[in-house]
Design an enzyme around this catalytic site. Structure first.
Site, short mmCIF file in Angstrom:
data_model
loop_
_atom_site.label_atom_id
_atom_site.label_comp_id
_atom_site.label_asym_id
_atom_site.label_seq_id
_atom_site.Cartn_x
_atom_site.Cartn_y
_atom_site.Cartn_z
CG ASP A 59 -0.36 0.04 2.51
OD1 ASP A 59 0.87 -0.08 2.60
OD2 ASP A 59 -1.11 0.20 3.52
CB SER A 60 4.59 1.67 -0.14
OG SER A 60 4.77 0.49 -0.90
CG ASP A 98 0.35 -3.90 2.22
OD1 ASP A 98 0.11 -4.62 3.21
OD2 ASP A 98 1.18 -2.97 2.22
CE LYS A 128 2.99 -5.61 4.07
NZ LYS A 128 2.46 -4.54 4.93
CD GLU A 130 0.48 -1.32 8.10
OE1 GLU A 130 0.15 -0.52 9.00
OE2 GLU A 130 0.96 -0.96 7.01
CD GLU A 197 8.02 -0.13 7.56
OE1 GLU A 197 7.06 -0.83 7.21
OE2 GLU A 197 8.23 1.01 7.10
O1 KIV Z 1 3.53 -1.10 1.68
C1 KIV Z 1 4.71 -1.49 1.69
O2 KIV Z 1 5.48 -1.25 0.76
C2 KIV Z 1 5.18 -2.25 2.84
C3 KIV Z 1 6.63 -2.58 2.92
C4 KIV Z 1 7.37 -1.41 3.44
C5 KIV Z 1 6.90 -3.79 3.73
O3 KIV Z 1 4.41 -2.57 3.70
#
Ligand code: KIV
Length: 304
Positions: A59-60, A98, A128, A130, A197
């Protein structure tokens, strides 16, 4: 006759796909696991060609691709579109989508419904999310529906405000113990892997030693079972401030800007396109075209 599908089918490992179970075996063999983020089909293809093991459609993307200031605005529709593109480009790597902020925090039902969308509509191999605490029940519910889940602890950008900003986590014995407890709980809940992280190296080392599932570090030292970097950071594409843990392996942003400047100059100076970039047609067809166009113009003039 092969009974395996030729194209990736949701929840079915495609031919040549790295088996998920191999990741734990890599940890056991002390073979470092490589993960990178990607957000489009060429990115997925290049990561695959480079032999990367895991691709995270992070989600970056909200920051690196969509221009937001944080990961929070990323939506399910955006993340589904990006994940579809990556799964079209990558074959061997395990592709993890994500889950964006808001897609799993409210209820187990929401979490399972949205995780299923990533697998069914976008071809992701897993998701994924969090945090721990209330998220443990989300992990259990998603894993219970047959979808692999990667955990994410330490600096969890979706809750950066609660954490007091983008800063390292677990820097006191008490906080480090809480991280260790959360890591154990995520493993017990069924996560196949855990991103750590911005965590002190000693804490990440201890967590990595205690867990059977692989840890993937980003700013968590060299003793994690694998490492991940964000595509734009690694390649030098991101213009904003980068974290201490980023290593740039290229300056692709500079390369792109220089190429664009050269293109603009060539166009303005009449140096592009050249003969080799241009299509031709038989001389007689061109002559016929010219005379016909002249005739049509003369007739139009006569009618005016
Ligand atoms: O969203 C992302 O790119 C991440 C990585 C930093 C692990 O969660």
């Amino acid at each position: 006759m092969s009974i395996r599908p030729q194209k990736p089918v949701p929840a079915t490992p495609a031919p040549g796909k790295l088996p998920l179970t191999e990741l734990a075996e890599m940890k056991a063999r002390r073979q470092p696991i490589v993960m990178v983020t990607a957000y489009d089909a060429p990115g997925g293809r290049l990561a695959d060609e480079a032999g990367v093991d895991l691709v995270l459609v992070g989600d970056s993307a909200a920051m690196t691709v969509l221009g937001h200031d944080s990961t929070v605005p990323a939506t399910m529709d955006e993340m589904l579109m990006l994940t579809r593109a990556v799964t079209r480009g990558a074959r061997r790597p395990v592709i993890v989508a994500d889950m964006p902020f808001g897609s799993y925090q409210v209820s187990d039902e929401d979490a399972v419904r949205n995780a299923i969308r990533f697998v069914k509509e976008a071809g992701a191999d897993g998701v994924k999310l969090e945090g721990a605490g209330p998220m443990l029940s989300r992990v259990r519910a998603i894993v219970g529906s047959g979808i692999p889940v990667m955990g994410h602890l330490g600096l969890t950008p979706q809750s950066a405000t609660m954490l007091g900003g983008y800063k390292a986590q677990g820097r006191s014995a008490e906080k480090a113990l809480a991280l260790l407890a959360d890591s154990r709980a995520l493993e017990a809940a069924g996560c196949f892997s855990l991103v750590l992280e911005a965590v002190p190296a000693g804490v990440a080392r201890r967590i990595s030693e205690e867990l059977a599932i692989p840890t993937i570090g980003i700013g968590a030292g060299a003793d994690c079972d694998g490492q991940v970097l964000v595509w734009h950071d690694l390649l030098g594409l991101y213009q904003g401030r980068v974290a201490r843990f980023v290593k740039r392996y290229a300056e692709v942003g500079t390369t792109i800007r220089e190429a664009l400047e050269a293109f603009a100059e060539d166009v303005r100076e009449g140096r592009f396109p050249e003969e080799q970039h241009t299509y031709s047609m038989p001389e007689e067809e061109l002559a016929l075209f010219e005379t016909s166009a002249e005739r049509d113009r003369d007739r139009a003039d006569d009618r005016r």
